[in-house]
Design an enzyme around this catalytic site. Structure first.
Site, PDB file in Angstrom:
ATOM      1  CD  GLU A 173      32.708  43.226  34.819  1.00  0.00           C
ATOM      2  OE1 GLU A 173      34.005  43.411  35.358  1.00  0.00           O
ATOM      3  OE2 GLU A 173      31.657  44.202  34.708  1.00  0.00           O
ATOM      4  CD1 TRP A 204      35.433  45.281  33.224  1.00  0.00           C
ATOM      5  CD2 TRP A 204      37.839  46.259  33.763  1.00  0.00           C
ATOM      6  NE1 TRP A 204      35.388  46.513  32.693  1.00  0.00           N
ATOM      7  CE2 TRP A 204      36.431  47.084  32.976  1.00  0.00           C
ATOM      8  CE3 TRP A 204      38.766  47.065  33.848  1.00  0.00           C
ATOM      9  CZ2 TRP A 204      36.712  48.496  32.968  1.00  0.00           C
ATOM     10  CZ3 TRP A 204      38.977  48.342  33.374  1.00  0.00           C
ATOM     11  CH2 TRP A 204      37.842  48.862  33.198  1.00  0.00           C
ATOM     12  CD1 TRP A 211      47.915  60.303  49.335  1.00  0.00           C
ATOM     13  CD2 TRP A 211      45.856  59.747  49.648  1.00  0.00           C
ATOM     14  NE1 TRP A 211      48.071  60.179  48.486  1.00  0.00           N
ATOM     15  CE2 TRP A 211      46.705  59.718  48.288  1.00  0.00           C
ATOM     16  CE3 TRP A 211      44.754  60.477  50.074  1.00  0.00           C
ATOM     17  CZ2 TRP A 211      45.634  59.434  46.824  1.00  0.00           C
ATOM     18  CZ3 TRP A 211      43.922  59.760  48.420  1.00  0.00           C
ATOM     19  CH2 TRP A 211      44.310  59.314  47.209  1.00  0.00           C
ATOM     20  CG  ASN A 264      33.126  45.600  40.924  1.00  0.00           C
ATOM     21  OD1 ASN A 264      33.554  45.568  41.297  1.00  0.00           O
ATOM     22  ND2 ASN A 264      32.298  45.466  40.266  1.00  0.00           N
ATOM     23  CD1 TRP A 280      46.461  55.760  45.314  1.00  0.00           C
ATOM     24  CD2 TRP A 280      46.318  53.665  45.709  1.00  0.00           C
ATOM     25  NE1 TRP A 280      47.281  54.946  44.367  1.00  0.00           N
ATOM     26  CE2 TRP A 280      47.285  53.948  44.604  1.00  0.00           C
ATOM     27  CE3 TRP A 280      46.709  52.217  45.529  1.00  0.00           C
ATOM     28  CZ2 TRP A 280      48.662  53.824  43.393  1.00  0.00           C
ATOM     29  CZ3 TRP A 280      47.253  51.263  44.661  1.00  0.00           C
ATOM     30  CH2 TRP A 280      47.957  52.187  44.186  1.00  0.00           C
ATOM     31  CD1 TRP A 339      42.187  48.337  46.128  1.00  0.00           C
ATOM     32  CD2 TRP A 339      42.110  50.340  46.622  1.00  0.00           C
ATOM     33  NE1 TRP A 339      41.713  47.851  46.658  1.00  0.00           N
ATOM     34  CE2 TRP A 339      41.450  48.972  47.569  1.00  0.00           C
ATOM     35  CE3 TRP A 339      41.277  51.648  46.960  1.00  0.00           C
ATOM     36  CZ2 TRP A 339      40.598  49.099  49.366  1.00  0.00           C
ATOM     37  CZ3 TRP A 339      40.678  51.488  48.259  1.00  0.00           C
ATOM     38  CH2 TRP A 339      40.270  51.135  49.406  1.00  0.00           C
TER      39      TRP A 339
HETATM   40  P1  FAD Z   1      31.885  38.650  38.179  1.00  0.00           P
HETATM   41  O1  FAD Z   1      30.992  39.990  38.166  1.00  0.00           O
HETATM   42  O2  FAD Z   1      31.102  37.317  37.980  1.00  0.00           O
HETATM   43  O3  FAD Z   1      32.804  38.652  37.570  1.00  0.00           O
HETATM   44  C1  FAD Z   1      33.225  37.428  36.752  1.00  0.00           C
HETATM   45  C2  FAD Z   1      34.783  37.434  37.116  1.00  0.00           C
HETATM   46  O4  FAD Z   1      35.821  38.710  36.215  1.00  0.00           O
HETATM   47  C3  FAD Z   1      35.425  37.621  37.960  1.00  0.00           C
HETATM   48  O5  FAD Z   1      35.540  36.482  38.829  1.00  0.00           O
HETATM   49  C4  FAD Z   1      37.343  38.012  37.974  1.00  0.00           C
HETATM   50  O6  FAD Z   1      37.916  37.436  38.037  1.00  0.00           O
HETATM   51  C5  FAD Z   1      37.008  39.521  36.890  1.00  0.00           C
HETATM   52  N1  FAD Z   1      36.378  40.663  37.319  1.00  0.00           N
HETATM   53  C6  FAD Z   1      34.894  41.458  37.154  1.00  0.00           C
HETATM   54  N2  FAD Z   1      34.966  42.370  37.857  1.00  0.00           N
HETATM   55  C7  FAD Z   1      36.584  42.594  37.649  1.00  0.00           C
HETATM   56  C8  FAD Z   1      37.385  44.277  37.632  1.00  0.00           C
HETATM   57  N3  FAD Z   1      36.623  45.078  37.658  1.00  0.00           N
HETATM   58  N4  FAD Z   1      38.528  44.134  37.671  1.00  0.00           N
HETATM   59  C9  FAD Z   1      39.321  43.099  37.400  1.00  0.00           C
HETATM   60  N5  FAD Z   1      38.385  41.235  37.292  1.00  0.00           N
HETATM   61  C10 FAD Z   1      37.120  41.136  37.526  1.00  0.00           C
HETATM   62  N6  FAD Z   1      38.868  41.410  41.243  1.00  0.00           N
HETATM   63  C11 FAD Z   1      40.069  40.344  42.009  1.00  0.00           C
HETATM   64  O7  FAD Z   1      39.718  39.076  41.312  1.00  0.00           O
HETATM   65  N7  FAD Z   1      40.908  40.223  43.095  1.00  0.00           N
HETATM   66  C12 FAD Z   1      40.970  41.659  43.633  1.00  0.00           C
HETATM   67  O8  FAD Z   1      41.900  41.981  44.867  1.00  0.00           O
HETATM   68  C13 FAD Z   1      40.370  42.784  43.119  1.00  0.00           C
HETATM   69  N8  FAD Z   1      40.390  43.522  44.325  1.00  0.00           N
HETATM   70  C14 FAD Z   1      39.522  45.117  43.864  1.00  0.00           C
HETATM   71  C15 FAD Z   1      39.350  45.998  44.622  1.00  0.00           C
HETATM   72  C16 FAD Z   1      38.735  46.924  44.353  1.00  0.00           C
HETATM   73  C17 FAD Z   1      38.600  48.158  44.978  1.00  0.00           C
HETATM   74  C18 FAD Z   1      37.640  46.250  43.484  1.00  0.00           C
HETATM   75  C19 FAD Z   1      36.465  48.276  43.090  1.00  0.00           C
HETATM   76  C20 FAD Z   1      37.374  45.530  42.927  1.00  0.00           C
HETATM   77  C21 FAD Z   1      38.452  44.714  43.182  1.00  0.00           C
HETATM   78  N9  FAD Z   1      38.338  43.164  42.221  1.00  0.00           N
HETATM   79  C22 FAD Z   1      38.932  42.791  42.040  1.00  0.00           C
HETATM   80  C23 FAD Z   1      37.601  43.168  40.750  1.00  0.00           C
HETATM   81  C24 FAD Z   1      36.187  42.827  41.405  1.00  0.00           C
HETATM   82  O9  FAD Z   1      35.452  43.089  42.688  1.00  0.00           O
HETATM   83  C25 FAD Z   1      35.926  41.420  41.673  1.00  0.00           C
HETATM   84  O10 FAD Z   1      37.030  40.410  40.617  1.00  0.00           O
HETATM   85  C26 FAD Z   1      34.678  40.775  41.823  1.00  0.00           C
HETATM   86  O11 FAD Z   1      33.689  41.400  42.844  1.00  0.00           O
HETATM   87  C27 FAD Z   1      34.696  39.392  42.154  1.00  0.00           C
HETATM   88  O12 FAD Z   1      33.189  38.710  41.976  1.00  0.00           O
HETATM   89  P2  FAD Z   1      32.804  37.379  40.845  1.00  0.00           P
HETATM   90  O13 FAD Z   1      33.309  36.373  40.923  1.00  0.00           O
HETATM   91  O14 FAD Z   1      31.334  37.098  41.492  1.00  0.00           O
HETATM   92  O15 FAD Z   1      32.544  38.530  39.974  1.00  0.00           O
END
Ligand code: FAD
Length: 471
Positions: A276, A279, A307, A347, A365, A388
């Site tokens: 993650e 990602w 849209w 997430n 979107w 998105w």
């Molecule tokens: P954990 O599951 O603990 O993951 C650890 C870290 O990995 C996160 O803190 C984050 O930095 C990174 N990460 C995890 N998943 C993703 C992912 N899919 N994409 C990129 N990085 C990721 N994340 C953001 O940080 N900022 C946003 O603006 C953002 N917008 C999102 C919009 C949508 C529509 C979706 C589906 C996801 C988005 N995310 C975003 C990704 C993800 O949802 C969040 O990073 C995550 O929920 C953060 O929770 P956590 O720190 O507990 O994640």
């Protein structure tokens, strides 16, 4: 290495400006370490709403920023330093601060949002700007294919990135920060008006979050204790299965390398957490290739998708129902209300709510991306835009638009009953399976709305819209 390195006796100490942006920490902050080595340091944060233009920070991010800056200033003062605050265009303010303080260098960590890349380019001609790698596991552009091209797809990107891992061992925070003889003038944080007042919608955020480096370290410790359950729990919004590190990582209160090193030794399920983190790297890597990812479909063919127009009152009503969590889909409403109350959303639920807006409501979107930009405390240009576009089927790496997520079965599959009970109190008396779709079971409480559109009707409408592209 421990703490402040004064310049060697043979080299006169040189005052540096430390230009802080999304890197609000003292530990593992290579720009700060380099500035401290050279001599006195003037740490500066500029509230720059001009350079990002319409990408100025949203309201929830501004709330976070206020508290994060306050915390950083307090930490700096413990080391004999302080934070200088200025407001305006960074490319003008930095050179004038250099003149005022006769600083010989400006140290900063590199940032890759298109507006920061432009500002760094403009500043390089005006001052001695020394840029450091520090907010990502690898410098952007360093992970390439054998032919030297950047990756467009996540899986090969991850494989290539992992060959460079682990990242360097994190740097310690300095023990003292050498101060200049005279401090430049500074704005007062409270005068910036970053906090909401009428109404104060941030009380739920204050309960959930502790912005700043100490809060970030606490989150990391807390997560490290339960990281071995990550894989098992991370998709279930009713449990605290994820790290909650995203706003801390976004504001740079903790570095990605610190998060990596704290967890990687555990092996097993933690591998998925590291993926993650990757990602986040991958998203930023796409933004370097496609700076307009936040506003332009990566798949141009999707430009023709019809849209629904949000100027139409009926569509505007649907959008408002989504924003306020009144769609009649409990999992969607729980997510949107969690977002409003805490500035964060799980997430899995981000995927469900985003998909619902784009496919069930057939709303562009970019409208949803903007809403998240304003309401998320972790709003991040790269991660938000890439996710998105992935959900909408418009991104370089996404599934086809016609793959439509069913929110009600997602709710059951990921056992969201506890989560719904928490965020949609009108449904607190219902158990599974009724709570996932109360209307279907004849248990819709009078105080909760019926679905704004049925799943099958929404699906048919989305598929019909997609047919237009084929013509
Ligand atoms: P954990 O599951 O603990 O993951 C650890 C870290 O990995 C996160 O803190 C984050 O930095 C990174 N990460 C995890 N998943 C993703 C992912 N899919 N994409 C990129 N990085 C990721 N994340 C953001 O940080 N900022 C946003 O603006 C953002 N917008 C999102 C919009 C949508 C529509 C979706 C589906 C996801 C988005 N995310 C975003 C990704 C993800 O949802 C969040 O990073 C995550 O929920 C953060 O929770 P956590 O720190 O507990 O994640």
């Amino acid at each position: 290495m421990t703490g402040a390195h004064r310049a060697s006796p043979h080299v006169p100490p040189m005052t540096s400006i430390l230009w802080l942006r999304r890197d609000l920490r003292l530990a593992d902050q290579p720009a700060l370490t380099a500035a401290v080595r050279a001599g006195p340091v003037i740490p500066v944060y500029i509230l720059d709403d001009e350079t990002p233009k319409h990408r100025r920070m949203g309201a929830a991010s501004r709330w976070w920023l206020h508290h994060s800056l306050k915390s950083l200033d307090a930490d700096l003062r413990k080391l004999g330093s302080r934070l200088i605050l200025r407001r305006g265009n960074a490319a003008d303010i930095i050179p004038s601060l250099v003149n005022e303080s006769r600083a010989s260098a400006v140290h900063c960590i590199r940032h890759y949002e298109p507006w920061w890349r432009n500002a760094e380019r403009a500043l390089k001609d005006k001052v001695n700007l020394v840029r450091h790698h520090g907010n990502y596991l690898m410098p952007m552009g360093a992970v390439t294919t054998g032919g030297g091209a950047p990756y467009k797809i996540y899986t090969p990107f991850w494989r290539a990135l992992s060959r460079h891992m682990p990242p360097p061992v994190p740097l310690p925070a300095p023990a003292v920060m050498p101060a200049p003889d005279v401090w430049p003038s500074s704005d007062t944080l409270d005068d910036w008006g970053l906090l909401p007042t009428k109404p104060d919608w941030a009380s739920g955020m204050s309960v959930m979050w502790r912005p700043g480096e100490t809060g970030a370290a606490q989150r990391l410790n807390d997560f490290t204790d339960r990281a071995r359950l990550y894989d098992e729990k991370r998709n279930f919004p009713s449990t605290d299965g994820t790290s909650f590190l995203s706003p801390h990582l976004h504001f740079g209160e903790i570095s990605a390398a610190q998060a990596w090193h704290a967890n990687s030794a555990m092996g097993g399920s933690v591998e998925n957490f590291l993926k993650e983190l990757a990602w986040r790297e991958y998203a930023q890597n796409l933004i370097v290739q496609y700076p307009y990812y936040g506003s332009q479909n990566a798949r141009e063919k999707m430009d023709a998708l019809p849209w629904r127009d949000t100027r139409d009152p009926a569509v505007a009503d649907d959008l408002r129902a989504w924003q306020r969590g009144n769609t009649g889909y409990p999992i969607v409403d729980a997510g949107m209300r969690q977002l409003w109350a805490t500035g964060w959303m799980h997430n899995r639920v981000r995927m469900i709510t985003a998909s619902f807006l784009v496919k069930h409501l057939l709303i562009d979107w970019r409208v949803g991306e903007q809403w998240f930009w304003d309401t998320l405390v972790d709003a991040d240009y790269a991660s938000n835009a890439v996710n998105w576009q992935w959900t909408a089927g418009t991104g370089v790496d996404s599934n086809m638009f016609v793959r439509i997520m069913a929110p009600l079965s997602q709710s059951e599959k990921f056992d969201a009953a506890g989560y719904i009970r928490r965020w949609v109190p009108e449904l607190a008396d219902l158990n599974a399976p009724y709570i996932h779709d109360p209307g279907e079971y004849g248990r819709l409480p009078a105080c909760y709305p019926a679905k704004i559109i049925g799943h099958r009707d929404a699906r048919d409408r989305a598929l019909a819209a997609y047919e237009v592209l084929k013509r």
